[in-house]
Design a protein around this motif. Sequence first.
Motif, PDB file in Angstrom:
ATOM      1  N   THR A  68       0.833  -1.204   0.000  1.00 13.66           N
ATOM      2  CA  THR A  68       0.000   0.000   0.000  1.00 13.66           C
ATOM      3  C   THR A  68       0.865   1.250   0.000  1.00 13.66           C
ATOM      4  O   THR A  68       0.614   2.198  -0.763  1.00 13.66           O
ATOM      5  CB  THR A  68      -0.936   0.009   1.217  1.00 13.66           C
ATOM      6  OG1 THR A  68      -1.763  -1.162   1.183  1.00 13.66           O
ATOM      7  CG2 THR A  68      -1.816   1.241   1.218  1.00 13.66           C
ATOM      8  N   ASN A  69       1.890   1.258   0.832  1.00 19.52           N
ATOM      9  CA  ASN A  69       2.778   2.420   0.869  1.00 19.52           C
ATOM     10  C   ASN A  69       3.560   2.581  -0.430  1.00 19.52           C
ATOM     11  O   ASN A  69       3.783   3.707  -0.903  1.00 19.52           O
ATOM     12  CB  ASN A  69       3.736   2.306   2.053  1.00 19.52           C
ATOM     13  CG  ASN A  69       3.080   2.708   3.365  1.00 19.52           C
ATOM     14  OD1 ASN A  69       2.375   3.712   3.424  1.00 19.52           O
ATOM     15  ND2 ASN A  69       3.301   1.934   4.413  1.00 19.52           N
ATOM     16  N   LEU A  72       1.180   4.181  -2.835  1.00 18.81           N
ATOM     17  CA  LEU A  72       1.020   5.609  -2.540  1.00 18.81           C
ATOM     18  C   LEU A  72       2.243   6.398  -2.996  1.00 18.81           C
ATOM     19  O   LEU A  72       2.113   7.522  -3.505  1.00 18.81           O
ATOM     20  CB  LEU A  72       0.774   5.805  -1.041  1.00 18.81           C
ATOM     21  CG  LEU A  72      -0.580   5.317  -0.519  1.00 18.81           C
ATOM     22  CD1 LEU A  72      -0.620   5.370   1.002  1.00 18.81           C
ATOM     23  CD2 LEU A  72      -1.718   6.156  -1.105  1.00 18.81           C
ATOM     24  N   ARG A 133      -4.864   8.773  -0.689  1.00 18.86           N
ATOM     25  CA  ARG A 133      -5.042   8.259   0.667  1.00 18.86           C
ATOM     26  C   ARG A 133      -6.484   7.796   0.931  1.00 18.86           C
ATOM     27  O   ARG A 133      -6.689   6.699   1.460  1.00 18.86           O
ATOM     28  CB  ARG A 133      -4.593   9.293   1.701  1.00 18.86           C
ATOM     29  CG  ARG A 133      -3.066   9.384   1.796  1.00 18.86           C
ATOM     30  CD  ARG A 133      -2.629  10.503   2.722  1.00 18.86           C
ATOM     31  NE  ARG A 133      -2.898  10.226   4.116  1.00 18.86           N
ATOM     32  CZ  ARG A 133      -2.095   9.544   4.914  1.00 18.86           C
ATOM     33  NH1 ARG A 133      -0.964   9.047   4.453  1.00 18.86           N
ATOM     34  NH2 ARG A 133      -2.397   9.366   6.178  1.00 18.86           N
ATOM     35  N   ALA A 136      -6.845   4.488  -0.666  1.00 18.67           N
ATOM     36  CA  ALA A 136      -6.251   3.408   0.124  1.00 18.67           C
ATOM     37  C   ALA A 136      -7.171   3.006   1.278  1.00 18.67           C
ATOM     38  O   ALA A 136      -7.364   1.816   1.554  1.00 18.67           O
ATOM     39  CB  ALA A 136      -4.882   3.837   0.660  1.00 18.67           C
ATOM     40  N   LEU A 155      -1.404   4.129   7.908  1.00 16.08           N
ATOM     41  CA  LEU A 155      -1.329   5.470   7.340  1.00 16.08           C
ATOM     42  C   LEU A 155      -0.798   6.508   8.326  1.00 16.08           C
ATOM     43  O   LEU A 155      -0.650   7.673   7.976  1.00 16.08           O
ATOM     44  CB  LEU A 155      -2.709   5.894   6.836  1.00 16.08           C
ATOM     45  CG  LEU A 155      -3.282   5.059   5.683  1.00 16.08           C
ATOM     46  CD1 LEU A 155      -4.693   5.516   5.357  1.00 16.08           C
ATOM     47  CD2 LEU A 155      -2.388   5.158   4.448  1.00 16.08           C
ATOM     48  N   ASP A 157      -2.357   7.592  11.031  1.00 10.44           N
ATOM     49  CA  ASP A 157      -3.477   8.491  11.272  1.00 10.44           C
ATOM     50  C   ASP A 157      -4.293   7.983  12.454  1.00 10.44           C
ATOM     51  O   ASP A 157      -4.023   6.919  13.011  1.00 10.44           O
ATOM     52  CB  ASP A 157      -4.362   8.555  10.016  1.00 10.44           C
ATOM     53  CG  ASP A 157      -4.790   9.980   9.697  1.00 10.44           C
ATOM     54  OD1 ASP A 157      -4.924  10.764  10.641  1.00 10.44           O
ATOM     55  OD2 ASP A 157      -4.980  10.287   8.507  1.00 10.44           O
TER      56      ASP A 157
END
Length: 320
Positions: A68-69, A72, A133, A136, A155, A157
């Motif tokens: 995922t990263n 991104l 984001r 994702a 993330l 967050d």
Amino acid sequence: MSIEVGEAEFTGLAQRHRRELHVHCYRMLGSFEDAEDTVQETFLRAWRRRETYEGRASFRAWLYRIATNASLDLLAQRRPEPATGGEVPWLQPYPDRLLDELADPAADPESAVVAQETIELAYVVAVQHLAPRPRAVLILRDVLGWPARDVAELLGDSVNSVNSALQRARAALREHLPADRQDWTGGSGGSGDDDATRELVRRFTEATVATDVEAIAAMLRPDVTSSMPPTPGLRVGRDAVLADWVADGFTELDGLRAVPTAVNRQPAIAFYLWREDAAAHLPLTIDVLRITDGAVADVVIFGADRFPSLALPSRLDAPA
């Protein structure tokens, strides 16, 4: 405390998840080739950081975090702005033969429905209209079923922020989905497993080979859409779509042959055009169909450069 993982063991564990990671990156990126590059980058990062794997989460979840990263990061470098206007110039098809490598759908029918619907082109196109984001968050939560706390950790967050982003992403997604696919609960689309769909695809194929515009028109919904990535231009409505095809020289094509295939769990037809200099039919286009209520609702046309990734023949020799 890190977990010791040898090279052979690491390779075996990573390769076990290659296809599902590739599909995940494809949903994030909308491009088969970018997904391939990102999976390679994922495995490279994972090997370099293998000492950071502490065993608290599954190895699979750890790889998804890295993938995922990596996705991104690629989006930030190549496509910092999401798609607009219903078009995705970088869109590429995903062959069903590779999707068949995923887990047996009989083991979890509900998840299988989600997996099928969220690989269809209309969904992939809609997702590309979300900022990276929120995209994702949506995929991790609604497609993979990750808990909000795990997404928040990935993330960097808060859970509240992730939940808020998810609600906004769902609302934005609905704005870009076809009206008949707002809930994605199954039934339309698909790769043509029912008799009615197969018959419609057969008739569409025959009419295209015959360049019979009138016959094709009878199979299109009045609100049909058509696009040809990466060429800009989304055509909306039967008249506009047919006028565009005719202007592009469709009725002047002579010597078409067709090979049925399937991509993104949708029926597709690979068309070949006779070339005198090659004494063979050579790749022309791939038409991917979305079928709703017995009519063609969308046609996405890909060029000859997509034939190799779909394992389609590079030529069709003249019949004996």
